[in-house]
Write a protein that holds these residues in place. Structure first.
Motif, mmCIF file in Angstrom:
data_model
loop_
_atom_site.group_PDB
_atom_site.id
_atom_site.type_symbol
_atom_site.label_atom_id
_atom_site.label_comp_id
_atom_site.label_asym_id
_atom_site.label_seq_id
_atom_site.Cartn_x
_atom_site.Cartn_y
_atom_site.Cartn_z
ATOM 1 N N ILE A 94 -1.763 28.210 86.353
ATOM 2 C CA ILE A 94 -1.242 29.135 85.390
ATOM 3 C C ILE A 94 0.181 29.249 85.544
ATOM 4 N N LEU A 95 1.175 28.767 84.931
ATOM 5 C CA LEU A 95 2.588 28.553 84.838
ATOM 6 C C LEU A 95 3.388 29.411 84.070
ATOM 7 N N PHE A 96 4.237 30.184 84.821
ATOM 8 C CA PHE A 96 5.330 31.115 84.249
ATOM 9 C C PHE A 96 6.572 30.432 84.222
ATOM 10 N N VAL A 118 7.836 25.187 76.467
ATOM 11 C CA VAL A 118 7.612 26.500 77.086
ATOM 12 C C VAL A 118 8.700 27.257 77.287
ATOM 13 N N LYS A 120 11.662 29.998 78.468
ATOM 14 C CA LYS A 120 11.660 31.045 79.372
ATOM 15 C C LYS A 120 10.795 32.339 79.128
ATOM 16 N N GLY A 121 10.055 32.800 79.813
ATOM 17 C CA GLY A 121 9.210 33.983 79.831
ATOM 18 C C GLY A 121 7.594 33.516 79.005
ATOM 19 N N GLY A 122 7.773 32.279 78.907
ATOM 20 C CA GLY A 122 6.255 31.881 78.333
ATOM 21 C C GLY A 122 5.333 31.405 79.653
ATOM 22 N N LEU A 123 4.179 31.438 79.337
ATOM 23 C CA LEU A 123 3.191 30.858 80.349
ATOM 24 C C LEU A 123 2.191 29.668 79.648
ATOM 25 N N PHE A 124 1.730 28.603 80.402
ATOM 26 C CA PHE A 124 0.866 27.700 80.050
ATOM 27 C C PHE A 124 -0.093 27.389 81.014
ATOM 28 N N VAL A 125 -1.305 27.020 80.838
ATOM 29 C CA VAL A 125 -2.381 26.779 81.671
ATOM 30 C C VAL A 125 -2.850 25.723 81.657
ATOM 31 N N ILE A 145 7.146 29.744 88.146
ATOM 32 C CA ILE A 145 6.249 30.223 89.178
ATOM 33 C C ILE A 145 4.867 29.997 88.637
ATOM 34 N N ALA A 147 0.823 29.874 89.525
ATOM 35 C CA ALA A 147 -0.272 30.607 90.290
ATOM 36 C C ALA A 147 -1.774 29.759 90.224
#
Lengths: 195, 195, 195, 195, 195, 195
Positions: A94-96, A118, A120-125, A145, A147
């Motif tokens: 999961i990428l921020f 994506v 700034k501030g978005g996330l993608f899986v 960042i 995880a």
């Protein structure tokens, strides 16, 4: 040296490639990692990708042992810095996007390319084991960042797995895989330095 | 409505509280979430904590279904904004400090308080199910990006579980838990508004 | 010393914080525990709760290693003996009332208090990680036999985690958690003896 | 009808053969079972074993759905009431002797018979999938409370699996298994009533 | 000596009854097993079953450690060679008929006997923990290649567990299990040689 | 239509992307698959690989649902028939060479190429998620029977994921991955027909 602090964790998760550190010797520093704070040099070292991945997994932060998570920071050069196609054997990612804008994508087992920008501030899986990539598409350096639901996600870059392995994967196997000829395979392989 | 896109994911992980979305209808937006981009108002709404948790779990991002990860953003007011003691039933948390400085801590089952300051760019890990907290200790607002090895980590704040549940937990049970008397329990409970 | 008897168990479950005992040295006593047979003294030792928990987990019965279960006996004084609010990080609890009558309850993550009386012979289930409690509501002492789907469930009492940890959790963090002031926090903390 | 109360449980454990009950309809009764309170009639119904197993699994207590535990009560006639050799496909069993004295045993995959007497108040563990049995060896009726790390442990009695299945397992297969002849197999099978 | 090559495997699967082999010492031979290549002697050694099981599990091929799979070859004499009723504690079995024709069957926990003939090239599945068997029903020797979702499936033959264990399972327990008398039990037991 | 026969299986494994078939309707055919019996045509259909993979996973054999295993047959043309580099997201593979001789290999995450010849009757293991391949190195056609510890292993061929996805992965991303230029990428991509 590896440690598994807090004895109930070791025991309850009942596990271990890594030896445990006695609970009474554990400190807060065992759960802290500062190595993701600074931007990496995305231009240095003849880096052909324009990106650098800095990893906080159980090999760098032994306190992650048995805890089932880890984290990475990726720095990207502006306009095209690329974390090339790769997969993680043991984890979903999961990428921020902390800075900049990324174009990201993964390819499903039925051959669909799932992709979008994506900001700034978005996330993608990225689902476990799927080939995926990111590249910077903005004017400023980008930072992600990421995880993982594993203390050691395992990373395999497709280009390096095919062309950079040692000893080399047979030329005809790669030629078939890419539906090309041996000359093309060898010309590509020449750029990869076996580890 | 919940969805589980990409049929191999549904099938391979063989699972589901949530109905699946047919693979052919899946788009990249199913894997994207933009709701963590903006700072929350840590002062609004009579917020007594000085912090706001914004969640990206499977209930907000259905595409996380079966993927085993989720993420949160926490905004903290300067000097003391606090994410009060809580636990996650189903996940370890790995927290990255994106802005500011946090003091963080968790308490082990043997009663040790593991605590330290985490500056901007640092990360800290809270083992599954352990009571933990964070508070801002800098002059600027703080921001944390936290990830979890569960698509729905489950959060239980200790204060609210004891004093804010409906119907109320018996006064004498709470008095024993805190080794205090019923008057103190009732005076604390008066501040909590049952949901 | 820990043991994991019966080598196929060790190997097949592929696991271990605890060293294994060679299979040929295993005896039936490795799978037996007699420590739950007797009632504990619920009045002794300045016990403020009126209850005593006697544990048969892998730390007391090493033969549980890799087997994924454990058990506890809880004795309660009549009329109010209380096992105060706590949670188990790694296990669901299934509780059987062997003697007396208990009022039991747990609080969900959405703040509902699920509670009822459980007479002798009844059983009740506390989902993994949820805050729960039991107290005796009958004229005779009560006894519960509880089982867990973990060899080491992990127990965290909410009162002790907040007020009895060492070093102490900051006063203002607890004050915010309980929406009270530092004086109340300190007066409660004074009753807890750090371990 | 099956239910899975408390939506976070369903969702977080991400699962279900059984449909869920909406969280708002859940009550404490969904987590309670009273059916283990009374002794079963160990002499009735032409019972050849002198024992009766009363089960509290997800099929009787739907609230166990996704929670990973279940419980049984076994009543045994004095002096020889027997829960005959059986195995549980999906669970380790932890057995507590509530009344009387049992002789218990299991056989390992290397053919060792691990056996001992378990007095009132003692507990014994049967590892997952191993053939095991218990029989009463005291003058009074015995009662066991057993717990499992599965909401539906699955039970297969060896005698019934071999001789009571429908359609019948071929005679020569059973004769080989027992190293006997077809006449003995058929004489044993005649006592079993196919379900 | 046991090994767990390729350090990321050990670490990521976070596990181990078996010590690891350093990654740099690993070779392709650690992942290879040749012992299933030849037919076993199904008539030798006073073999009463007319079948021989040759196993490639983690005890023979240490490289399987942490990898979650194993394999067996079974040779059957023509017309009746039998792999007698048994169960695997830790694995589902998927069986491929490489030569000949087998009749296969398993018994469900509700007592149904699921059985059919499987010709050369066919496959059949035995769910985890269920009693199952195969026997040759053709004129030529039969060969099966079976795979398991465990590196050490665990095998328990029902006949041997009941009659061949040491020390012996009590006669009256077996008599009740088979609803027969002690004389029949003892006559069967006499054929089994305790290990 | 998907089925999950034998209700205890569904329930005990507590799961399902696929709807269940009522237990009373289940037959032995639900656990049988005959589709691996015949050799596939490794020369037909303009097949550039000289190999054909025939799959017996839960999508073809619904009875595998919840059982955690599946199987494939691979046919290879003599001298060079190749199952090109690919990975399985959800399973380790254990491969048995039924006919002919294969050269097999996988690449570790640290870039080592683990490779050897596997003769008829030999087996080889590919750890979960690792890039691997096989090719025939004998004069006769080769056949492999592979098993997986997942009912739906998920397969991603590296060549197809990079060059055959739709919409196409950006040229510059692939050029960086292979450290080549866009012309080479486009010339390779031209051979792949998007699905």
């Amino acid at each position: 040296m590896r440690l598994c602090h807090v004895s109930y964790v070791c025991a309850a998760l009942r596990v271990n490639g890594y030896p445990c550190k006695p609970a009474e010797n554990v400190t807060a520093d065992d759960f802290f990692y500062g190595g993701l704070a600074s931007a990496a040099d995305v231009y240095g070292g003849g880096n052909p990708m324009g990106s650098v991945v800095t990893v906080a997994d159980v090999e760098r932060l032994p306190g992650l042992n048995t805890l089932g998570v880890s984290m990475s920071r990726v720095d990207y050069a502006p306009w095209g810095g690329t974390n090339p196609p790769h997969s993680h054997q043991h984890a979903t990612e999961i990428l921020f996007v902390a800075e900049g804008t990324l174009q990201v994508g993964f390819v499903t087992t039925s051959g669909r390319h799932i992709t979008r920008a994506v900001p700034k501030g978005g996330l993608f899986v990225f689902p476990r084991g799927m080939m995926h990539y990111e590249r910077s598409v903005g004017e400023a350096p980008a930072v992600a960042i990421s995880a993982f639901d594993s203390q050691l996600p395992g990373t395999q870059r497709l280009g390096e797995a095919m062309f950079g392995a040692a000893p080399g994967v047979p030329t005809d196997v790669l030629a078939r895989a890419l539906q090309t000829d041996g000359g093309v395979v060898e010309s590509i392989r020449a750029k990869f330095q076996p580890k």
